[in-house]
Scaffold this motif. Structure first.
Motif, short mmCIF file in Angstrom:
data_model
loop_
_atom_site.label_atom_id
_atom_site.label_comp_id
_atom_site.label_asym_id
_atom_site.label_seq_id
_atom_site.Cartn_x
_atom_site.Cartn_y
_atom_site.Cartn_z
N PHE A 116 180.84 85.32 64.33
CA PHE A 116 179.55 85.28 65.31
C PHE A 116 179.15 86.61 65.70
O PHE A 116 178.30 87.07 66.65
CB PHE A 116 179.81 84.46 66.65
N SER A 117 179.81 87.81 65.11
CA SER A 117 179.26 89.20 65.22
C SER A 117 178.90 89.49 63.77
O SER A 117 179.62 89.67 62.78
CB SER A 117 180.43 90.01 65.71
N SER A 118 177.99 90.22 63.64
CA SER A 118 177.39 90.95 62.60
C SER A 118 178.27 92.02 61.78
O SER A 118 178.28 92.35 60.89
CB SER A 118 175.93 91.49 62.82
N GLU A 119 179.25 92.61 62.96
CA GLU A 119 180.14 93.59 62.60
C GLU A 119 181.45 92.91 61.83
O GLU A 119 182.19 93.59 61.05
CB GLU A 119 180.57 94.31 63.77
N GLU A 120 181.76 91.48 62.12
CA GLU A 120 182.98 91.02 61.65
C GLU A 120 182.80 90.46 60.18
O GLU A 120 181.82 89.63 59.88
CB GLU A 120 183.28 89.81 62.46
N GLN A 121 183.68 90.89 59.36
CA GLN A 121 183.44 90.64 57.75
C GLN A 121 184.55 89.17 57.73
O GLN A 121 185.70 89.18 58.51
CB GLN A 121 184.14 91.71 57.23
N ILE A 122 184.25 88.41 56.41
CA ILE A 122 185.04 87.51 56.41
C ILE A 122 185.84 88.04 55.04
O ILE A 122 185.37 88.19 53.84
CB ILE A 122 184.13 86.23 55.74
N ASP A 123 187.05 88.36 55.39
CA ASP A 123 188.01 88.82 54.31
C ASP A 123 189.35 88.47 54.38
O ASP A 123 189.82 87.76 55.66
CB ASP A 123 187.69 90.57 54.13
N ASP A 124 190.30 89.18 53.67
CA ASP A 124 191.70 88.62 53.80
C ASP A 124 192.19 89.13 55.08
O ASP A 124 192.89 88.33 55.41
CB ASP A 124 192.56 89.29 52.73
N SER A 125 191.83 90.11 55.62
CA SER A 125 192.43 90.62 57.16
C SER A 125 191.97 89.56 58.19
O SER A 125 192.74 89.37 59.10
CB SER A 125 192.14 92.16 57.21
N ILE A 189 197.88 80.14 51.97
CA ILE A 189 199.20 79.68 51.95
C ILE A 189 200.06 80.92 52.41
O ILE A 189 201.00 80.55 52.92
CB ILE A 189 199.38 78.95 50.55
N ARG A 190 199.86 81.76 51.55
CA ARG A 190 200.67 83.22 51.70
C ARG A 190 200.85 83.66 53.11
O ARG A 190 201.84 83.82 53.81
CB ARG A 190 200.23 84.29 50.86
N GLU A 191 199.64 83.59 53.77
CA GLU A 191 199.39 83.93 55.26
C GLU A 191 200.21 83.02 56.15
O GLU A 191 200.83 83.44 57.23
CB GLU A 191 198.14 84.22 55.71
N VAL A 192 200.03 81.81 56.09
CA VAL A 192 200.65 80.72 56.85
C VAL A 192 202.13 80.84 56.78
O VAL A 192 202.90 80.54 57.62
CB VAL A 192 200.02 79.34 56.72
#
Length: 453
Positions: A116-125, A189-192
């Motif tokens: 909900f911020s234009s600066e935030e990316q949807i990525d692995d991090s 799965i890897r991150e969980v």
């Protein structure tokens, strides 16, 4: 290793606008964008270009009149569509940026929002950070029991719409409820798994599942479903039955064929709370599933527990659970919840306490009234079997039925039966089932303990 066919990009390749005045829920950070809230003619592919002088991204600087022509609605086949799971920016009708999410063109729940911020990316991090936050959130009240069960990630409540993860001892049960997340399942799965290990609950096995209704509603192909299920690491079908500790009991659940993720961890504390009222009582547990309420009551000193469920498979597991815990004061009957109560009334049976934990009666808003009628019928039938002073534990897992509606249903039951119903406890789910105030649907479980006069 399975590789899903989707380019992983952190920025939006697509953008779309809402219909006029349909953007307000998303300003309040509600994560679900239904297809009927969108102006579909405004869907367009974003070409990479530098930000404008005022710092706005190109997607926020586009004139709505240039993209929302009615003629475009008439021939959608001429336009390229985004693939399931691609990143998309949501704009209001006037072109102002609102949020960023993932699109599933085959689903009525068209976009799930994550940023909900234009600066935030949807990525692995982003996924890694949110998973770590979710697991750490469960440790705020203290360390977990490595042999116990808990919910680690609860979809919208943990800002991970479309993903549910439960841990049963050293097994992770991962349920994908949003098709847009399928291309990222390996990463999730890897991150969980890594987060669970960091927080002293290492897991050795993973089961990935998607129920039949979700497969249909999310438009998931058989091939994609097979690829998703191939991420499961259970050694054999026998491994799908897992034992874990639940309120001091040894309990088995079926990860592969059980309901939800295999068990009902949301009721764990309610099982214990209800049991505190059951000593020396004859108890009827309707919709027992694998025996959570019934076995807790039996262990707490109930004179007799009769546990009823329509599923033969669930009752088989419940019987195994009773045997494992050496509980001999419980018996199991197979039957429909409504029919069973009716037949017991006709036989003149009576119980000192009755527990009602039926499946969800309302899956959508237009089913709410029918659900309330079903709850009324079920609870009225239970009241008929209780003497003055009897205990009724009644539950609803229908998110579309509010707590106020559920309590008003009990008012109606008392009026129809000429009985006073005194609420002893008004409970919700166990605290690992958090809910986000921006998504009220995630506050779904009601467990009301009532004394019937």
């Amino acid at each position: 290793m399975v590789t899903f066919n989707l380019m992983q990009s952190s920025s939006a390749r697509w953008q779309i606008r809402t219909r006029p005045n349909r953007h307000y829920p998303f300003l309040s950070r509600h994560p679900w964008v239904m297809a009927n809230a969108l102006a579909h003619a405004t869907l367009r592919e974003v070409t990479p270009e530098a930000p404008s002088d005022d710092g706005q991204s190109p997607s926020a600087d586009t004139n709505a009149a240039e993209t929302d022509q009615p003629a475009a609605e008439s021939d959608p086949a001429d336009r390229q569509l985004p693939a399931c799971g691609e990143i998309i920016d949501l704009l209001d009708y006037d072109g102002n940026w609102i949020a960023r999410g993932l699109i599933n063109p085959a689903s009525r729940l068209r976009i799930r929002l994550y940023a909900f911020s234009s600066e935030e990316q949807i990525d692995d991090s982003m996924w890694a950070e949110r998973i770590e936050q979710a697991v750490a959130r469960r440790r705020l009240t203290g360390p977990a029991n490595p042999q116990g069960g808990e919910r680690l990630i609860f979809s919208e409540s943990d800002r991970m719409s479309g993903l549910i993860v439960d841990r049963y001892a050293d097994c992770l049960s991962i349920q994908i409820t949003g098709g847009a997340l399928i291309p990222r399942t390996e990463t999730l799965i890897r991150e969980v798994t890594a987060a669970a290990a960091r927080h002293q609950t290492p897991c050795q096995k993973v089961l990935v599942r998607m129920d039949d209704a979700t497969v249909k509603h999310e438009g998931v192909s058989e091939e994609t479903l097979a690829e998703l299920q191939s991420l499961t690491t259970l050694d054999s079908e026998a491994d799908s039955t897992v034992w874990y500790q639940h309120n001091g009991l040894e309990m088995a659940i079926d990860l592969q064929d059980g309901q939800k993720t295999g068990g009902y961890l949301d009721q764990q504390l309610n099982h214990a709370a209800a049991a505190s009222y059951m000593a020396d009582r004859r108890v009827l547990d309707i919709c027992t599933y694998t025996g959570g309420f019934a076995l807790a009551a039996a262990r707490a000193g109930a004179k007799e527990v009769v546990a009823v469920d329509s599923s033969e498979r669930a009752l088989d597991i419940a019987k195994r659970n009773a045997e494992r815990n050496q509980l001999t004061n419980v018996r199991f009957d197979q039957g429909d919840c409504f029919d069973d109560l009716k037949e017991r009334r006709e036989r003149g049976e009576q119980f000192d306490a009755i527990i009602l934990d039926p499946p969800r009666f309302a899956g959508s808003r237009n089913q709410t009234n029918a659900a309330l009628r079903a709850y009324t019928r079920l609870n009225a039938s239970a009241v008929d079997l209780l003497p003055p002073g009897g205990i009724l534990v009644t539950c609803s897992c229908s998110g579309r039925v509010s707590r106020a509606d559920f309590l008003n249903m009990l008012v109606d039951v008392g009026r129809k039966r000429g009985r006073d119903l005194i609420v002893l406890e008004s409970r919700g789910p166990s605290p690992d089932h958090v809910f986000a105030v921006s998504c009220p649907e995630s506050d779904y479980l009601k467990c009301i303990v009532v004394q019937v006069i």
